[in-house]
Design an enzyme around this catalytic site. Structure first.
Site, mmCIF file in Angstrom:
data_model
loop_
_atom_site.group_PDB
_atom_site.id
_atom_site.type_symbol
_atom_site.label_atom_id
_atom_site.label_comp_id
_atom_site.label_asym_id
_atom_site.label_seq_id
_atom_site.Cartn_x
_atom_site.Cartn_y
_atom_site.Cartn_z
ATOM 1 N N ALA A 175 -11.078 6.392 -21.208
ATOM 2 C CA ALA A 175 -11.847 7.731 -20.731
ATOM 3 C C ALA A 175 -10.921 8.557 -20.941
ATOM 4 O O ALA A 175 -11.732 9.581 -21.285
ATOM 5 C CB ALA A 175 -10.585 7.261 -19.215
ATOM 6 N N GLN B 200 -14.142 2.838 -7.391
ATOM 7 C CA GLN B 200 -14.044 2.659 -6.692
ATOM 8 C C GLN B 200 -12.996 2.539 -6.319
ATOM 9 O O GLN B 200 -11.600 1.604 -5.817
ATOM 10 C CB GLN B 200 -13.893 1.083 -7.492
ATOM 11 N N VAL C 226 -8.715 4.110 -5.467
ATOM 12 C CA VAL C 226 -8.584 4.443 -4.124
ATOM 13 C C VAL C 226 -7.705 5.335 -4.331
ATOM 14 O O VAL C 226 -7.069 6.062 -3.328
ATOM 15 C CB VAL C 226 -8.033 3.006 -2.985
ATOM 16 N N HIS D 234 -14.766 2.281 -1.937
ATOM 17 C CA HIS D 234 -13.547 1.370 -1.385
ATOM 18 C C HIS D 234 -12.640 2.652 -0.590
ATOM 19 O O HIS D 234 -11.504 1.350 0.074
ATOM 20 C CB HIS D 234 -13.450 0.557 -2.308
ATOM 21 N N TYR E 173 1.231 -1.230 0.192
ATOM 22 C CA TYR E 173 0.087 -0.121 -0.037
ATOM 23 C C TYR E 173 1.203 1.089 -0.109
ATOM 24 O O TYR E 173 0.163 2.034 -0.347
ATOM 25 C CB TYR E 173 -1.189 -0.248 1.390
ATOM 26 N N THR F 204 -14.342 0.427 -15.530
ATOM 27 C CA THR F 204 -14.469 -1.022 -14.709
ATOM 28 C C THR F 204 -14.482 -1.832 -15.408
ATOM 29 O O THR F 204 -15.822 -2.099 -16.332
ATOM 30 C CB THR F 204 -15.578 -0.335 -13.514
ATOM 31 N N SER F 205 -14.151 -3.511 -14.613
ATOM 32 C CA SER F 205 -14.955 -4.142 -15.485
ATOM 33 C C SER F 205 -15.978 -5.216 -15.043
ATOM 34 O O SER F 205 -16.526 -5.779 -15.424
ATOM 35 C CB SER F 205 -13.449 -5.347 -14.955
ATOM 36 N N CYS G 239 -6.123 2.996 12.685
ATOM 37 C CA CYS G 239 -5.126 2.187 13.938
ATOM 38 C C CYS G 239 -6.231 1.060 13.390
ATOM 39 O O CYS G 239 -7.130 1.481 13.408
ATOM 40 C CB CYS G 239 -4.942 2.833 14.859
ATOM 41 N N CYS H 139 0.154 2.922 16.623
ATOM 42 C CA CYS H 139 -1.030 4.069 16.707
ATOM 43 C C CYS H 139 -0.197 5.728 17.570
ATOM 44 O O CYS H 139 -0.452 4.465 18.489
ATOM 45 C CB CYS H 139 -2.087 3.899 16.189
HETATM 46 C C1 BV8 Z 1 -17.961 -7.331 0.636
HETATM 47 C C2 BV8 Z 1 -10.026 -1.377 -2.544
HETATM 48 C C3 BV8 Z 1 -19.253 -8.410 2.757
HETATM 49 C C4 BV8 Z 1 -8.734 -2.509 -2.150
HETATM 50 C C5 BV8 Z 1 -11.433 -3.004 -3.685
HETATM 51 C C6 BV8 Z 1 -21.255 -10.908 -4.526
HETATM 52 C C7 BV8 Z 1 -21.111 -11.702 -6.257
HETATM 53 C C8 BV8 Z 1 -19.383 -12.688 -6.643
HETATM 54 C C9 BV8 Z 1 -19.249 -12.016 -4.872
HETATM 55 C C10 BV8 Z 1 -19.351 -11.178 -3.898
HETATM 56 C C11 BV8 Z 1 -20.899 -10.986 -3.948
HETATM 57 N N1 BV8 Z 1 -20.295 -10.035 -2.611
HETATM 58 C C12 BV8 Z 1 -19.727 -10.063 -2.425
HETATM 59 C C13 BV8 Z 1 -18.712 -10.600 -2.949
HETATM 60 C C14 BV8 Z 1 -17.374 -10.878 -2.452
HETATM 61 C C15 BV8 Z 1 -16.281 -9.691 -3.087
HETATM 62 C C16 BV8 Z 1 -16.279 -9.425 -4.644
HETATM 63 O O1 BV8 Z 1 -17.260 -8.862 -5.440
HETATM 64 N N2 BV8 Z 1 -15.337 -10.406 -5.228
HETATM 65 C C17 BV8 Z 1 -15.420 -10.015 -6.296
HETATM 66 C C18 BV8 Z 1 -13.897 -10.474 -7.026
HETATM 67 C C19 BV8 Z 1 -16.165 -11.660 -7.053
HETATM 68 N N3 BV8 Z 1 -16.541 -8.333 -2.599
HETATM 69 C C20 BV8 Z 1 -16.236 -7.985 -1.351
HETATM 70 O O2 BV8 Z 1 -15.535 -8.714 -0.875
HETATM 71 C C21 BV8 Z 1 -16.639 -6.573 -0.965
HETATM 72 N N4 BV8 Z 1 -17.587 -7.117 0.619
HETATM 73 O O3 BV8 Z 1 -18.817 -7.878 0.151
HETATM 74 O O4 BV8 Z 1 -18.050 -7.595 2.545
HETATM 75 C C22 BV8 Z 1 -19.568 -8.411 3.733
HETATM 76 C C23 BV8 Z 1 -20.773 -7.290 4.078
HETATM 77 C C24 BV8 Z 1 -21.673 -6.673 5.262
HETATM 78 C C25 BV8 Z 1 -20.463 -6.857 6.799
HETATM 79 C C26 BV8 Z 1 -19.383 -7.452 6.476
HETATM 80 C C27 BV8 Z 1 -19.024 -8.438 4.455
HETATM 81 C C28 BV8 Z 1 -15.757 -5.635 -0.472
HETATM 82 C C29 BV8 Z 1 -15.232 -5.399 -2.165
HETATM 83 C C30 BV8 Z 1 -14.042 -4.257 -1.881
HETATM 84 C C31 BV8 Z 1 -13.026 -4.822 -2.582
HETATM 85 N N5 BV8 Z 1 -11.782 -3.052 -2.249
HETATM 86 N N6 BV8 Z 1 -10.805 -1.826 -3.361
HETATM 87 C C32 BV8 Z 1 -7.196 -2.115 -2.739
HETATM 88 O O5 BV8 Z 1 -7.523 -1.376 -3.796
HETATM 89 O O6 BV8 Z 1 -6.630 -2.557 -2.172
HETATM 90 S S1 BV8 Z 1 -12.072 -3.603 -4.918
HETATM 91 C C33 BV8 Z 1 -10.781 -3.460 -5.775
HETATM 92 O O7 BV8 Z 1 -11.115 -4.149 -6.869
HETATM 93 C C34 BV8 Z 1 -11.508 -1.754 -6.500
HETATM 94 O O8 BV8 Z 1 -11.046 -0.961 -5.507
HETATM 95 C C35 BV8 Z 1 -11.973 -2.311 -7.823
HETATM 96 O O9 BV8 Z 1 -13.657 -2.142 -7.291
HETATM 97 C C36 BV8 Z 1 -12.257 -3.768 -7.822
HETATM 98 C C37 BV8 Z 1 -11.082 -4.135 -9.446
HETATM 99 O O10 BV8 Z 1 -12.357 -3.382 -10.084
HETATM 100 P P1 BV8 Z 1 -12.287 -2.467 -11.382
HETATM 101 O O11 BV8 Z 1 -12.174 -1.242 -11.075
HETATM 102 O O12 BV8 Z 1 -13.075 -2.747 -12.202
HETATM 103 O O13 BV8 Z 1 -10.441 -2.338 -12.461
HETATM 104 P P2 BV8 Z 1 -10.310 -4.062 -12.850
HETATM 105 O O14 BV8 Z 1 -8.980 -3.973 -13.337
HETATM 106 O O15 BV8 Z 1 -11.095 -4.815 -12.377
HETATM 107 O O16 BV8 Z 1 -10.503 -3.483 -14.793
HETATM 108 C C38 BV8 Z 1 -10.112 -2.289 -15.456
HETATM 109 C C39 BV8 Z 1 -11.549 -1.905 -16.707
HETATM 110 O O17 BV8 Z 1 -10.911 -0.751 -17.084
HETATM 111 C C40 BV8 Z 1 -11.204 -3.299 -17.287
HETATM 112 O O18 BV8 Z 1 -12.693 -3.674 -18.146
HETATM 113 C C41 BV8 Z 1 -10.145 -2.596 -18.698
HETATM 114 O O19 BV8 Z 1 -10.606 -3.438 -19.499
HETATM 115 C C42 BV8 Z 1 -10.595 -1.119 -18.615
HETATM 116 N N7 BV8 Z 1 -9.650 -0.364 -19.131
HETATM 117 C C43 BV8 Z 1 -8.392 -0.614 -18.898
HETATM 118 N N8 BV8 Z 1 -7.501 1.036 -19.119
HETATM 119 C C44 BV8 Z 1 -8.523 1.614 -19.627
HETATM 120 C C45 BV8 Z 1 -9.894 0.562 -19.903
HETATM 121 N N9 BV8 Z 1 -10.915 2.025 -19.618
HETATM 122 C C46 BV8 Z 1 -10.674 3.549 -20.189
HETATM 123 N N10 BV8 Z 1 -10.157 3.714 -20.521
HETATM 124 C C47 BV8 Z 1 -9.094 3.547 -20.071
HETATM 125 N N11 BV8 Z 1 -7.747 3.710 -20.310
#
Ligand code: BV8
Length: 249
Positions: free
Chosen positions: A239, A102, A104, A120, A68, A196-197, A128, A155
């Site tokens: 974008a 989404q 950070v 997120h 991080y 976003t994916s 802390c 902390c």
């Molecule tokens: C939770 C912060 C429960 C940290 C992040 C339902 C179904 C399946 C799974 C789940 C579900 N509900 C929950 C889950 C589990 C999980 C989840 O979704 N898993 C996925 C992988 C299947 N969700 C969670 O765990 C969430 N919490 O459910 O808690 C709970 C509820 C109550 C009480 C207690 C617990 C929390 C999810 C958040 C996690 N943290 N980030 C960090 O950054 O280190 S997520 C992180 O990954 C990002 O923030 C973002 O959300 C995600 C990445 O996705 P994208 O941003 O879309 O990026 P990606 O690289 O995937 O894609 C990029 C896109 O851009 C591509 O399409 C590409 O083609 C395009 N692109 C590339 N270049 C360009 C472009 N577009 C335009 N211009 C360009 N130049």
């Protein structure tokens, strides 16, 4: 300008309320790696979704904290791109615009967006892990390109370990942020989903809520995603190249 971009620009120009929903692709042209991009350096053998978890932090805090701090120094060195600036300009042109991200990083803010809703969390809000979740302040450090393990600070208030102010997988999103994003999506005329994916939940539900509520959904992404199906218009591009064309003049 292609017909689809023109049609999207017309939708935005006629809208009273717009939601701009962004993901990692929004910052790709600023040099911030997306979550799809393979990790590099010290983290090359790890999967981002495994590192971004409370379990990984408790198992190896120096590895995760180092990751991080490396991302934080990269984000600090990055500059907003023409896409971020277009979003800020759109906010000024269409007062009822809400930015929900989404990401950070702080590139929306540095481009002039007033109050982007960080679903997120942020790299710039460490706290802390103690019951007080005390905000932590410490000097910015330049991290080596290949990254390094780094012990998290303690902390000042309670001595507990400091963690990044982001939402990890398996953790709940900030309630107010999620409530506000859902409300904005359910009442907007147009939702732009950018870079976003659409696979991480509950965030990925936001464009679907807008579509179900009858809004026009416009996707900006060079590649197809599961959001193609709910999008009125799919603009295949980046974008920074497409968003400036959507800002009402
Ligand atoms: C939770 C912060 C429960 C940290 C992040 C339902 C179904 C399946 C799974 C789940 C579900 N509900 C929950 C889950 C589990 C999980 C989840 O979704 N898993 C996925 C992988 C299947 N969700 C969670 O765990 C969430 N919490 O459910 O808690 C709970 C509820 C109550 C009480 C207690 C617990 C929390 C999810 C958040 C996690 N943290 N980030 C960090 O950054 O280190 S997520 C992180 O990954 C990002 O923030 C973002 O959300 C995600 C990445 O996705 P994208 O941003 O879309 O990026 P990606 O690289 O995937 O894609 C990029 C896109 O851009 C591509 O399409 C590409 O083609 C395009 N692109 C590339 N270049 C360009 C472009 N577009 C335009 N211009 C360009 N130049």
């Amino acid at each position: 300008m292609t017909g689809a971009v023109e049609a999207a620009a017309a939708l935005v120009a006629g809208a009273h309320s717009v939601v701009v929903f962004t993901g990692a692709g929004m910052s790709a042209e600023s040099g911030v790696p997306t979550f799809r991009d393979d990790l590099t350096g010290l983290w090359a053998r790890f999967d981002a979704e495994r590192l971004a978890t409370p379990e990984a932090f408790h198992a190896d805090p120096d590895l995760v904290w180092g990751w991080y701090e490396w991302r934080r120094s990269r984000a600090r060195r990055a500059e907003p791109n023409a896409g971020h600036r277009a979003v800020a300009a759109l906010e000024a042109a269409v007062p009822g615009t809400t930015v929900v991200t989404q990401n950070v990083d702080d590139l929306h803010e540095r481009a002039g967006s007033t109050a982007p809703n960080h679903l997120h969390g942020s790299l710039f809000a460490p706290r802390c892990i103690g019951a007080g979740a005390h905000p932590a302040v410490f000097p910015d450090a330049e991290e080596p390109q290949e990254g390094r393990r780094l012990a998290p600070p303690r902390c000042d208030a309670c001595g507990a370990l400091v963690r990044p102010g982001v939402v990890w997988f398996g953790e709940a999103l900030p309630e107010e942020a999620l409530r506000a994003a859902v409300a904005a999506a359910a009442s907007c005329d147009v939702l732009l989903t950018v870079g976003t994916s659409g696979v991480v939940y509950p965030a990925a539900e936001i464009p679907r809520i807008a579509a179900r509520a009858g809004a026009a959904v416009v996707q900006v992404n060079p590649d197809p995603t599961p959001l193609d199906a709910v999008s009125t218009l799919n603009l295949r591009g980046t974008a920074a190249t497409i968003l400036p064309a959507l800002v009402p003049v």
